[in-house]
Design a protein around this motif. Structure first.
Motif, short mmCIF file in Angstrom:
data_model
loop_
_atom_site.label_atom_id
_atom_site.label_comp_id
_atom_site.label_asym_id
_atom_site.label_seq_id
_atom_site.Cartn_x
_atom_site.Cartn_y
_atom_site.Cartn_z
N GLY A 184 56.24 -22.39 20.06
CA GLY A 184 56.34 -21.83 21.40
C GLY A 184 55.98 -20.36 21.45
N SER A 185 56.51 -19.57 20.52
CA SER A 185 56.20 -18.14 20.50
C SER A 185 54.75 -17.90 20.13
N ASN A 186 54.17 -18.75 19.29
CA ASN A 186 52.77 -18.60 18.92
C ASN A 186 51.85 -18.88 20.12
N LYS A 187 52.19 -19.89 20.91
CA LYS A 187 51.40 -20.17 22.12
C LYS A 187 51.50 -19.02 23.11
N ALA A 188 52.68 -18.39 23.20
CA ALA A 188 52.85 -17.24 24.08
C ALA A 188 51.96 -16.08 23.64
N MET A 189 51.77 -15.91 22.34
CA MET A 189 50.87 -14.85 21.85
C MET A 189 49.44 -15.08 22.31
N TRP A 190 49.00 -16.33 22.29
CA TRP A 190 47.64 -16.62 22.75
C TRP A 190 47.49 -16.34 24.25
#
Length: 759
Positions: A509-515
């Motif tokens: 979830g946090s990785n998708k938010a970075m994108w």
């Protein structure tokens, strides 16, 4: 004198009547029976004074023999007559109570198909149990119902579910075990040695990953749900702009691409820019002097965003011109403003995006069908509860099955996401662009940096997800670095041949938010999407994912606790407390994940130069890691250790047989009693009231979760495909195109090699 004599006679008469009444009452209370002798004689005739078969501390206790000893302490057979021992305190009933069930022996009694059963009548104090029946009875290999049935019904299917949960690393399998060419007679002995060794390594790897998934299930579920919410919000944002000209084809394509590869490290951003660099980045603006039907909205860097629809015609004749049409006739539909080369790039991108999505294993194939088989085995366990009503062994197996239901829920969440788990799909799609960006560079030099939580986040300090981690004390970062190096030596990359590395499930979830944040930084017109998806709805999505994640692990855990709690004697015991402690550990891990992501997103407030502020910040960081380690330990001990305890029967002992409220004063409290008879009225009552309904609700809950996951993923996929087909969508008449290509295209083409090395 006369009065005194009359009074004495009256008292004697009253005493005589009272004595006769007591005598008649005693005649109704019998202390012996001859009818029960054939039932009790075989069990009481040859009793061992020491019930243990071998060292009871190692599992040599015979719990069935302990029950026989309790019955022997209560009853005795003399002269072919069964008597209740005078002064005994183990049996609370009467001979009449035993004669109501003349064919039943208390120890090992079975459910006879009716709810007619005696109450719990045979009890032993904890002190007597500890002195005469210490230790625990190990599960015998021949008793398949106690270990093989739960192993096949719940544990092995859960191992299969764990294979669908994405991971970054795995146990290395030596390539030498599979080398050697064809198999001939001389190589058969070596082959016989290689096969068991390879199978053993793979088995250990699966067991380790199952332990990890079970121990940190709540962060995995929460992070996966948060990613699913982000995907839905991004798709909603693009759908709301589908009838506008506010976004270019390049911005749409890059956003849709980020949904599919948002599980990769952010260092893969450069390759995603290469993927869309041939797509036009211009938008279509309203012609001067035209009268709009709706208000023009400013977005991005002063770029007007009209709201009227335009649809370009794809029947553009390639022979007429390869240049964009600048001024279409007013009052007619606008012809395509893309050149032939641009249109080919757009169509190729559509094909690639659709192919990447379709290359992923469908929800039904990956997890839907296995869930059906898991539910089938669970239904069979519920059926056994009904057929063997009152069996505490069946009840504990049902509780263990609902406990292990957490792992299928993790797999369900991981498989409903749009981002694929295999990075080789993306590598295959972008390989041509990576080589074309710098054909003189060896492909081995294009390997991206392997960074995530197991590496130093210093290279990604500009990303808000690493801000909190970069402020960790030096001691913690040093310890984490040592652990990371040790883990890297033992465990290799799950996709070793790929140039791209997927994030751990708890970072999805946090990785998708970075994108999504990177899209807003790269494209000014997508800042509105970043603000809407990440800023305005951040708290709502975060706590929504926390609520649904809490439900997915709380429901099976709570029903497991309920079954163990109501297994007589009712109350918290070893089994129910283990599952309850697991639920608490998952709640702590979930809250820690939420707090870390929340503060990493918003950063730290206040003056960092303040001594008290710095001390408080360091204290909170140390406290976070301390609670994290504590929760991990509790989660691992209760999940894996608790399962081992149940399978080996360690929890069948004197201490675990009494409720937890008596543990402190178990030596002196007269209520610290342990009942030993089976299939009593209390057991049948709780089985019918709680055990069977809890199993039915567990089956229904998992079925609903599987259906919602399947429906949600199908919905997201359909919406995604519709948006892919509308990448080149342009709104209707009275607009001129203003090809405003993003300056990053030239930067990507000219400086790709520098960006790779800088990354």
């Amino acid at each position: 004198m006369y009065y005194f004599m009359m009074r004495l006679l009256y008292n004697l008469l009253w005493l005589s009547i009272h004595y006769l009444h007591l005598a008649n009452g005693q005649l109704d209370i019998r202390n012996s029976s001859t009818d029960l002798v054939p039932i009790y004689q075989p069990y009481l005739s040859s009793l061992r004074q020491n019930p243990a078969l071998f060292n009871p501390a190692l599992g040599g206790q015979d719990w069935g023999m302990c029950c026989n000893l309790v019955v022997n302490e209560s009853l005795v057979i003399e002269n072919d007559t069964l008597y209740i021992r005078p002064g005994q305190s183990f049996f609370t009933g009467t001979i009449n109570d035993l004669e109501e069930f003349p064919t039943r022996f208390p120890c090992g009694a079975k459910y006879n198909g009716t709810l007619s059963a005696p109450h719990q009548q045979f009890w032993m104090p904890y002190s007597w149990c500890y002195n005469h029946c210490p230790g625990w009875p190990v599960t015998k290999a021949s008793d398949l119902g106690k270990w093989l049935k739960p192993l096949i019904a719940f544990i092995l299917p859960s191992l299969i579910f764990c294979l669908n949960v994405p991971r970054r690393r795995r146990l290395d399998l030596p390539t030498g075990l599979f080398s050697g060419g064809s198999i001939d007679i001389s190589s058969i002995p070596l082959f016989i040695l290689k096969v068991p060794l390879a199978s053993f390594i793979v088995t250990i790897d699966i067991i380790i990953w199952t332990c990890v998934v079970f121990s940190v299930a709540s962060p995995m579920i929460t992070s996966g749900i948060y990613e699913a919410l982000l995907d839905a919000r991004v798709l909603s944002y693009l759908e709301s702009r589908s009838k506008e000209n506010s976004l270019s084809a390049k911005e749409k394509a890059h956003t849709l691409l980020s949904i599919l590869i948002g599980n990769l490290d952010i260092q893969a951003w450069h390759s995603s820019s290469l993927f869309v660099h041939n797509i036009p980045g211009g938008v279509f603006r309203r012609r001067p002097g035209s009268q709009p039907t709706k208000t023009t909205i400013e977005s991005g860097k002063g770029v007007p965003r009209p709201l009227d629809p335009i649809t370009p015609s794809h029947s553009h004749d390639a022979s007429t011109s390869n240049m964009p049409t600048k001024f279409p006739p007013i009052g007619r539909f606008k012809q395509s403003s893309y050149s032939v080369q641009q249109r080919r790039s757009i169509v190729a991108t559509k094909w690639r995006l659709s192919a990447m999505l379709d290359s992923q294993i469908s929800f039904g194939t990956s997890v839907g069908a296995p869930v059906l088989f898991y539910i089938a085995s669970f239904i069979w366990s519920v059926y056994e509860v009904r057929e063997e009503l009152g069996s505490y062994v069946t009840a504990h197996q049902l509780a263990a099955g609902m406990f292990w239901m957490t792992i299928p829920h993790v797999a369900l969440v991981s498989c409903l996401l749009l981002a694929g788990n295999n990075p080789n799909i993306w590598q295959n799609a972008v390989a041509e662009f990576l080589l074309a960006s710098n054909p003189l560079t060896s492909i081995d030099s294009l390997r991206l940096i392997d960074t995530d939580l197991e590496s130093d986040p210093g290279g990604a300090r500009n990303l808000h997800s690493a801000e909190f981690t970069s402020e960790d004390p030096k001691a913690i970062r040093y310890t984490r670095s040592i652990i990371s190096r040790l883990v890297n030596r033992i465990f290799g990359l799950a996709y070793e041949e790929s140039r791209f590395k997927p994030a751990w499930m708890w970072n999805r979830g946090s990785n998708k938010a970075m994108w999504i944040a990177k899209l807003g930084d790269e494209y000014p017109r997508l800042r509105g999407m970043r603000e809407e998806v990440l800023d305005r709805n951040f708290k709502k999505d975060l706590w929504t994912s926390a609520f649904y994640g809490f439900t997915l692990y709380f429901v099976p855990t709570s029903f497991s606790v309920l079954v163990s709690y109501t297994t007589p004697r009712p109350g918290f015991g070893c089994r129910s407390l283990l599952v309850f402690a697991y639920g608490i550990s998952q709640l702590i891990l979930q809250l820690l994940w939420l707090l870390r992501w929340y503060f990493s997103k918003h950063g730290t407030r206040g003056n960092s130069n303040n001594t008290w502020c710095t001390a408080a910040k360091l204290t909170s960081i140390y406290l976070w890691y301390l609670m994290f380690l504590f929760a991990i330990f509790i989660g691992t001990f209760t999940s894996i250790g608790g399962t081992i305890f149940v399978l080996t029967n360690v929890l069948t002992n004197c201490f675990c047989a009494i409720p937890a409220k008596y543990w402190r004063d178990r030596w002196t409290n007269p209520d610290a009693l342990i009942f030993v008879d089976d299939s009593t009225w209390e057991q049948l009552y709780y089985a019918e009231k709680w055990w069977f309904p809890a199993g039915v609700v567990g089956v229904i809950f998992m079925t609903i979760v599987a259906y919602i996951g399947w429906w949600y993923q199908r919905s997201l996929r359909q919406r995604y495909c519709d948006l892919v087909s509308k990448i080149d969508h342009v709104n209707e008449v009275e607009y001129e195109d203003e090809e405003v290509y993003d300056t990053d295209v030239d930067r990507v083409r000219g400086n790709s090699t520098d960006r790779i090395h800088n990354t």
